[in-house]
Design a protein around this motif. Structure first.
Motif, PDB file in Angstrom:
ATOM      1  N   SER A  52      90.683  50.549   7.404  1.00  0.00           N
ATOM      2  CA  SER A  52      91.192  49.945   6.166  1.00  0.00           C
ATOM      3  C   SER A  52      92.585  49.368   6.390  1.00  0.00           C
ATOM      4  N   ILE A  53      93.377  50.029   7.240  1.00  0.00           N
ATOM      5  CA  ILE A  53      94.706  49.506   7.560  1.00  0.00           C
ATOM      6  C   ILE A  53      94.583  48.182   8.309  1.00  0.00           C
ATOM      7  N   ILE A  54      93.603  48.087   9.216  1.00  0.00           N
ATOM      8  CA  ILE A  54      93.368  46.837   9.937  1.00  0.00           C
ATOM      9  C   ILE A  54      92.916  45.749   8.968  1.00  0.00           C
ATOM     10  N   LYS A  55      92.080  46.109   7.996  1.00  0.00           N
ATOM     11  CA  LYS A  55      91.654  45.130   6.988  1.00  0.00           C
ATOM     12  C   LYS A  55      92.849  44.654   6.165  1.00  0.00           C
ATOM     13  N   LEU A  56      93.790  45.577   5.927  1.00  0.00           N
ATOM     14  CA  LEU A  56      95.013  45.188   5.222  1.00  0.00           C
ATOM     15  C   LEU A  56      95.802  44.188   6.053  1.00  0.00           C
ATOM     16  N   PHE A  57      95.815  44.360   7.387  1.00  0.00           N
ATOM     17  CA  PHE A  57      96.438  43.388   8.271  1.00  0.00           C
ATOM     18  C   PHE A  57      95.866  42.003   8.006  1.00  0.00           C
ATOM     19  N   GLU A  58      94.538  41.941   7.940  1.00  0.00           N
ATOM     20  CA  GLU A  58      93.875  40.660   7.734  1.00  0.00           C
ATOM     21  C   GLU A  58      94.229  40.065   6.379  1.00  0.00           C
ATOM     22  N   LEU A  59      94.289  40.923   5.355  1.00  0.00           N
ATOM     23  CA  LEU A  59      94.646  40.450   4.017  1.00  0.00           C
ATOM     24  C   LEU A  59      96.079  39.933   3.991  1.00  0.00           C
ATOM     25  N   ILE A  60      96.983  40.659   4.645  1.00  0.00           N
ATOM     26  CA  ILE A  60      98.378  40.230   4.716  1.00  0.00           C
ATOM     27  C   ILE A  60      98.477  38.904   5.456  1.00  0.00           C
ATOM     28  N   ASN A  61      97.685  38.756   6.518  1.00  0.00           N
ATOM     29  CA  ASN A  61      97.693  37.517   7.295  1.00  0.00           C
ATOM     30  C   ASN A  61      97.224  36.335   6.470  1.00  0.00           C
ATOM     31  N   GLN A  62      96.317  36.573   5.526  1.00  0.00           N
ATOM     32  CA  GLN A  62      95.766  35.498   4.704  1.00  0.00           C
ATOM     33  C   GLN A  62      96.637  35.179   3.497  1.00  0.00           C
ATOM     34  N   SER A  63      97.668  35.962   3.274  1.00  0.00           N
ATOM     35  CA  SER A  63      98.492  35.782   2.079  1.00  0.00           C
ATOM     36  C   SER A  63      99.370  34.541   2.187  1.00  0.00           C
ATOM     37  N   SER A  64      99.944  34.157   1.062  1.00  0.00           N
ATOM     38  CA  SER A  64     100.814  32.979   1.007  1.00  0.00           C
ATOM     39  C   SER A  64     102.046  33.157   1.886  1.00  0.00           C
ATOM     40  N   ARG A  65     102.446  32.095   2.571  1.00  0.00           N
ATOM     41  CA  ARG A  65     103.644  32.122   3.405  1.00  0.00           C
ATOM     42  C   ARG A  65     104.904  32.120   2.544  1.00  0.00           C
ATOM     43  N   HIS A  66     104.771  31.669   1.299  1.00  0.00           N
ATOM     44  CA  HIS A  66     105.943  31.533   0.433  1.00  0.00           C
ATOM     45  C   HIS A  66     105.998  32.724  -0.528  1.00  0.00           C
ATOM     46  N   GLN A  67     106.801  33.698  -0.173  1.00  0.00           N
ATOM     47  CA  GLN A  67     106.924  34.900  -0.977  1.00  0.00           C
ATOM     48  C   GLN A  67     107.799  34.663  -2.190  1.00  0.00           C
ATOM     49  N   ALA A  68     107.340  35.152  -3.344  1.00  0.00           N
ATOM     50  CA  ALA A  68     108.126  35.028  -4.567  1.00  0.00           C
ATOM     51  C   ALA A  68     109.384  35.881  -4.460  1.00  0.00           C
ATOM     52  N   THR A  69     110.399  35.496  -5.201  1.00  0.00           N
ATOM     53  CA  THR A  69     111.638  36.278  -5.223  1.00  0.00           C
ATOM     54  C   THR A  69     111.371  37.662  -5.801  1.00  0.00           C
ATOM     55  N   ILE A  70     111.837  38.679  -5.105  1.00  0.00           N
ATOM     56  CA  ILE A  70     111.590  40.048  -5.531  1.00  0.00           C
ATOM     57  C   ILE A  70     112.756  40.565  -6.378  1.00  0.00           C
ATOM     58  N   LYS A  71     112.420  41.164  -7.516  1.00  0.00           N
ATOM     59  CA  LYS A  71     113.442  41.704  -8.406  1.00  0.00           C
ATOM     60  C   LYS A  71     114.001  43.011  -7.847  1.00  0.00           C
ATOM     61  N   GLU A  72     115.056  43.483  -8.460  1.00  0.00           N
ATOM     62  CA  GLU A  72     115.671  44.741  -8.041  1.00  0.00           C
ATOM     63  C   GLU A  72     115.147  45.926  -8.833  1.00  0.00           C
ATOM     64  N   LYS A  73     114.575  45.663 -10.010  1.00  0.00           N
ATOM     65  CA  LYS A  73     114.067  46.737 -10.855  1.00  0.00           C
ATOM     66  C   LYS A  73     112.660  46.396 -11.330  1.00  0.00           C
ATOM     67  N   PHE A  74     111.823  47.442 -11.417  1.00  0.00           N
ATOM     68  CA  PHE A  74     110.438  47.259 -11.839  1.00  0.00           C
ATOM     69  C   PHE A  74     110.033  48.328 -12.833  1.00  0.00           C
ATOM     70  N   LYS A  75     108.935  48.030 -13.538  1.00  0.00           N
ATOM     71  CA  LYS A  75     108.323  49.027 -14.418  1.00  0.00           C
ATOM     72  C   LYS A  75     106.939  49.365 -13.891  1.00  0.00           C
ATOM     73  N   CYS A  76     106.536  50.599 -14.117  1.00  0.00           N
ATOM     74  CA  CYS A  76     105.231  51.057 -13.673  1.00  0.00           C
ATOM     75  C   CYS A  76     104.137  50.230 -14.349  1.00  0.00           C
ATOM     76  N   PRO A  77     103.159  49.721 -13.584  1.00  0.00           N
ATOM     77  CA  PRO A  77     102.096  48.906 -14.185  1.00  0.00           C
ATOM     78  C   PRO A  77     101.115  49.725 -15.027  1.00  0.00           C
ATOM     79  N   ARG A  78     101.262  51.043 -15.031  1.00  0.00           N
ATOM     80  CA  ARG A  78     100.370  51.891 -15.835  1.00  0.00           C
ATOM     81  C   ARG A  78     101.051  52.425 -17.098  1.00  0.00           C
ATOM     82  N   CYS A  79     102.249  52.994 -16.949  1.00  0.00           N
ATOM     83  CA  CYS A  79     102.922  53.572 -18.120  1.00  0.00           C
ATOM     84  C   CYS A  79     104.096  52.727 -18.604  1.00  0.00           C
ATOM     85  N   TYR A  80     104.478  51.734 -17.815  1.00  0.00           N
ATOM     86  CA  TYR A  80     105.563  50.794 -18.140  1.00  0.00           C
ATOM     87  C   TYR A  80     106.948  51.455 -18.207  1.00  0.00           C
TER      88      TYR A  80
END
Length: 230
Positions: A52-80
């Motif tokens: 599964s880790i190797i499959k993740l390699f493949e998924l990461i390889n297929q991802s966009s080359r242009h990474q969105a700007t990452i914020k400094e703070k986040f909220k949990c996608p389940r409980c917010y």
């Protein structure tokens, strides 16, 4: 049906990818390819099977080359509720991620996940000096920022080290998947690893790996691409 989660960075729905854990059970992994972020529920990260880790390699390889700007703070996608920024050490390797205090899971970048699994390593000063002369800047795998090789020894934005795919670890994972090693059998991983790293670092300066239109090179992305297509 598994709940659809929104990326804590861009708020788009994160696609779910079904991977296997070490016991063969399914894990519905939430991935934002635009932001290069992974959301793991509870203990999903530690339960991932090697294939599964190797499959993740493949998924990461297929991802966009242009990474969105990452914020400094986040909220949990389940409980917010706010996610806490965590500095951690996994087998002497420093990593960071964002954790929910209510045990819903954690958010981690592609780069930090690869560091956690020890699939990337920092380049030595001599290796940085020996990079092709055509390469003046690199793209930070962690945050997407520009690294000026003439003055920077790490990402000036997130302080991530200049890193390269650790072929020894990747080769070992692949070798163990295809042919589980016997105690009496010597491993040929080291020779293949040295050859792989040497080959792809040398090829960084070739036209097949980048053109004049490409301003920033991502060594991790380049290594994954070269490894999977070798």
């Amino acid at each position: 049906m598994p709940e659809k989660l929104h990326c804590p960075n861009c708020y788009e729905i994160m696609p779910k990818k079904i991977l296997k854990d070490k016991l063969g059970y399914n894990i519905n992994l939430d991935i934002c390819f635009n932001c290069h972020l992974l959301w793991f529920d509870n203990t999903e990260a530690s339960r991932l099977a090697p294939d599964s880790i190797i499959k993740l390699f493949e998924l990461i390889n297929q991802s966009s080359r242009h990474q969105a700007t990452i914020k400094e703070k986040f909220k949990c996608p389940r409980c917010y509720k706010p996610l806490n920024f965590i500095n951690d050490i996994v087998k002497h390797n420093k990593i960071n991620y964002y954790r929910c205090d209510y045990q819903h899971g954690r958010l981690i970048t592609f780069f930090q996940f690869l560091r956690e699994k020890h699939f990337v390593r920092s380049l030595t000063d001599s290796e940085i000096k020996n990079l092709p002369a055509e390469i003046k800047q690199l793209r930070c795998t962690s945050c997407g920022g520009a690294i000026n090789l003439n003055k920077d020894h790490a990402c000036p934005y997130c302080r991530a080290p200049i890193s390269v795919l650790d072929a020894k670890a990747v080769n070992k994972a692949l070798q163990d998947l295809k042919n589980p090693p016997k105690p009496s059998e010597p491993s040929a991983t080291n020779n293949r690893s040295s050859s792989f790293e040497s080959d792809y670092l040398k090829h960084l300066g070739k036209e097949s790996f980048f053109s004049e239109k490409t301003t920033l090179i991502d060594l991790i992305e380049m290594g994954i691409n070269y490894f999977l297509n070798k």
